[in-house]
Enzyme design. Structure first.
Site, short mmCIF file in Angstrom:
data_model
loop_
_atom_site.label_atom_id
_atom_site.label_comp_id
_atom_site.label_asym_id
_atom_site.label_seq_id
_atom_site.Cartn_x
_atom_site.Cartn_y
_atom_site.Cartn_z
N TYR A 181 31.04 -44.34 27.51
CA TYR A 181 29.72 -44.24 26.88
C TYR A 181 28.61 -44.10 27.94
O TYR A 181 27.56 -43.54 27.67
CB TYR A 181 29.42 -45.46 26.01
N ASN A 224 30.40 -61.18 18.63
CA ASN A 224 30.64 -59.98 19.44
C ASN A 224 29.41 -59.08 19.39
O ASN A 224 28.95 -58.71 18.30
CB ASN A 224 31.85 -59.20 18.91
N GLU A 225 28.89 -58.77 20.56
CA GLU A 225 27.81 -57.81 20.74
C GLU A 225 26.58 -58.05 19.85
O GLU A 225 26.16 -57.16 19.11
CB GLU A 225 28.33 -56.39 20.54
N ASN A 271 31.30 -56.57 27.40
CA ASN A 271 31.93 -55.29 27.05
C ASN A 271 31.23 -54.16 27.79
O ASN A 271 30.01 -54.02 27.66
CB ASN A 271 31.80 -55.02 25.54
N GLU A 284 35.89 -56.13 27.17
CA GLU A 284 36.29 -54.80 26.66
C GLU A 284 35.97 -53.77 27.73
O GLU A 284 34.87 -53.77 28.29
CB GLU A 284 35.49 -54.42 25.39
N TRP A 340 40.25 -52.74 25.90
CA TRP A 340 39.98 -52.35 24.50
C TRP A 340 40.69 -51.03 24.26
O TRP A 340 40.39 -50.07 24.92
CB TRP A 340 38.49 -52.18 24.26
N ASP A 381 32.63 -51.11 14.37
CA ASP A 381 33.53 -49.98 14.58
C ASP A 381 34.94 -50.25 14.06
O ASP A 381 35.92 -50.04 14.77
CB ASP A 381 33.56 -49.71 16.10
N LYS A 433 41.10 -45.88 21.39
CA LYS A 433 41.14 -46.59 22.68
C LYS A 433 42.37 -47.47 22.80
O LYS A 433 42.52 -48.20 23.79
CB LYS A 433 39.87 -47.41 22.88
N TYR A 486 31.68 -49.90 28.98
CA TYR A 486 32.45 -48.66 28.91
C TYR A 486 31.92 -47.63 29.89
O TYR A 486 31.48 -46.56 29.48
CB TYR A 486 32.44 -48.13 27.48
#
Ligand code: GCB
Length: 584
Positions: A459, A401-402, A453, A491, A536, A165, A555, A455
């Site tokens: 999300y 990351n992720e 992370n 995040e 984030w 992203d 964000k 949200y």
């Protein structure tokens, strides 16, 4: 690799500025392009700089860009060793001087250098050519291209289709420098520090390039000094500082450590100054300890991103960012999702910020869990650690990351990355940043801690901040149980369009973003194994064009041009209010 510095024994010529530029739009093989000179109608571009926003025609160019400029080797450099050092390019790079290929470097965000030999360092004018290949590839580290059915890591379906992203800027993003040292010189220095009963211990391991014998290295930190002999190109020095001032955010004291290389007659061959912060960092039980004391991280995931500059190192932007991070009360940040400029870490050392230093391995999934990619990943980890290990501000290595880690191959890949980081630097804990659930993170238990992370309210459970608070605690707890150690909420947050207000708070309003951050922070901050929360993001940033990004990711608690949104004021209150701090 040592950062180039100017002093009485080291000379430096900066090669930043305006370069000639040509995009290789037809995907011609490098050899068929312009090592012998760019076309007469070449464009002009700034270095450091990303090409995508300097010239409108290059906005969607993701391929091989050719840079060229002239430079001069001073006659005074004579027989000295001359190196060309490039701080980073946005992908693989090949470098020529006067049409001779010096070499190539694989991967973005890390520095590399080549020695100029023979006629290439003769006094006078030379031509430098750098081809930067930012082609978005399905199989690369990080993967550059998405849109395949099996691609789970999914920010794809945008323009361009990247599985992450942020915008895949192309260019030469950090400084290009030419430097000269004597034939006998210090080629590397690595620092370890420890504390015991009020004293600080500094251990320095050096690599020396020399053909002579009898060389010695003197190390002096104020009143304390030691001299050691160079054996087989290496040297070790140990210093003890009684009543040491340990480096920490409240007192980021740096000891100026002068390393001097002298020959048998006492003549100085080289000198390099290190700024050393004496501190320890470790994970013990469920805590992250700095100098033996538990520490809680307040801060952000950031990006290197600014209008027109793109991902270029820009000192003025860095100064503003640190100014805002101090104002808001942050003590830390993560270099999400790639290694940042070395100068940014120098500033963190001086200002007392704690840095989680991240590799460029963002959105890894099954397709890259091959032997070849693992070897490449380990090489990048070693390069990163070699570059950044002397920074006291760097407290943790974040290796990805992720990622999705659901197969044996994925688990092996991550175990080997962790082992590689520990071998290269046993002095810092190793983590990575997960999302989804423990089931998609097999092998996470071989890391010292984990970032997560999440949200909720955005999300997941969209619009329902209050109702989803317990889900946030549940998933953080699940990860804690999996790693049997500390967790960082790495995040969380919500998009907010600056100037959009709503009462009651709704999605995209400044109020909704401020509420999400505030409520989630207050809900989790006292979890006994939580070692910090990173919002984030620090600032809005550019992404690929997709239907869920209106002019990029919003964000940020600051806008892309660094103006505060409501959430910035809220965080400032939370982070400066001792009652709101975690109770430990
Ligand atoms: C994430 C990613 C980050 C994205 C963010 C978002 O989990 O790590 O790169 O920008 O979510 O805003 O979607």
């Amino acid at each position: 690799m040592l950062y180039p510095k100017l002093n009485a024994y080291r000379e430096l010529v900066g090669l930043d500025g305006i370069y000639r530029f040509a995009p290789n739009r037809e995907d011609r093989a490098s050899g068929d392009c312009w090592p012998d000179g760019l076309p007469v109608n070449a464009l002009e571009l700034a270095v450091p700089g990303s090409w995508n926003e300097q010239l409108r025609d290059l906005h969607e160019f993701h391929g091989e860009g050719w840079y060229e400029r002239d430079f001069y080797v001073p006659a005074s450099w004579g027989e000295r060793c001359v190196f060309l050092r490039i701080g980073s390019t946005a992908g693989n790079a090949r470098v020529w001087v006067d049409g001779c290929l010096l070499g190539e470097h694989i991967g973005p965000h890390l520095p590399f250098e080549f020695e100029l030999k023979g006629g290439l360092k003769s006094p006078g004018a030379h031509r430098l050519t750098i081809a930067v290949d930012n082609t978005l590839r399905w199989m690369s580290l990080p993967p550059g291209q998405a849109r395949r059915d099996e691609d789970r890591a999914g920010f794809g379906l945008g323009c361009p289709d990247v599985p992450y992203d942020f915008f895949p800027y192309g260019g030469i993003h950090r400084s290009v420098q030419l430097y000269a040292v004597n034939r006998d010189h210090i080629s590397d220095l690595s620092v370890r520090t420890s504390l015991d009963a009020g004293s600080g211990h500094i251990e320095i391991a050096g690599k020396i390039r020399t053909r002579e014998t009898g060389l010695r290295m003197r190390v002096e930190a104020g009143a304390y000094g030691v001299e050691s002999s160079v054996e087989g190109g290496t040297v070790e020095a140990k210093l003890t500082i009684p009543s040491v001032r340990p480096w920490c955010p409240a007192d980021p004291h740096l000891y100026k450590c002068v390393c001097t290389l002298v020959d048998e007659s006492g003549t100085v061959a080289d000198e390099y100054v290190l700024q050393i912060g004496v501190r320890t960092v470790e994970v013990r039980g469920n805590e992250l300890l700095l100098n033996g004391e538990p520490i809680f991280l307040h801060g952000f995931g950031k990006h290197e991103d600014f209008p027109i500059l793109g991902k270029a190192w820009a000192p003025a932007v860095a100064i503003r960012d640190y100014d805002l991070m101090r104002w808001i009360g942050a003590n830390s940040f993560r270099t999400s999702h790639y290694p940042y400029a070395e100068e940014m870490l120098d500033m963190a050392d001086r200002l007392g910020f704690l840095v989680i230093d991240e590799t460029p391995f963002v959105s890894l999934s099954e397709r890259v869990y091959t032997d070849a990619c693992r070897e490449q990943a380990c090489a990048v980890i070693r390069e990163l650690i070699e570059r950044d290990r002397n920074h006291p501000s760097v407290i943790l290595w974040s290796l990805a990351n992720e990622p999705y880690i659901e197969s044996d191959a994925g688990e092996r890949f991550f175990r080997e990355m962790a082992a590689c980081a520990r071998e290269a630097d046993p002095s810092r804990p190793v983590m990575y940043v997960a999302h989804e659930s423990p089931q998609q993170n097999r092998g996470a238990e071989c890391f010292d801690l984990i970032g997560v992370n999440k949200y909720f309210g955005w999300y997941h459970e969209t619009g329902d901040i209050d109702g989803s608070l317990h889900k946030l605690t549940d998933i953080l707890t699940a990860f804690h149980l999996q790693v049997n150690g500390p967790v960082l909420l790495a995040e969380f947050g919500a998009d907010a369009v600056a100037g959009l207000h709503s009462d009651p708070p709704v999605l995209f309003s400044e109020e909704y973003q401020a509420d999400t951050i505030c409520k989630q922070y207050q809900h989790v901050r006292n979890l006994p194994w939580l070692i910090g929360t990173h919002v984030w993001n620090f600032a809005d940033f550019k992404t690929a064009q997709t239907i869920n990004r209106v002019g990029g990711n919003k964000k940020g608690v600051f806008t892309r041009d660094r103006q505060p949104k409501l959430a910035a004021h809220t965080l400032r209150q939370l982070w400066n209010d001792t009652d709101a701090k975690p109770t430990r």
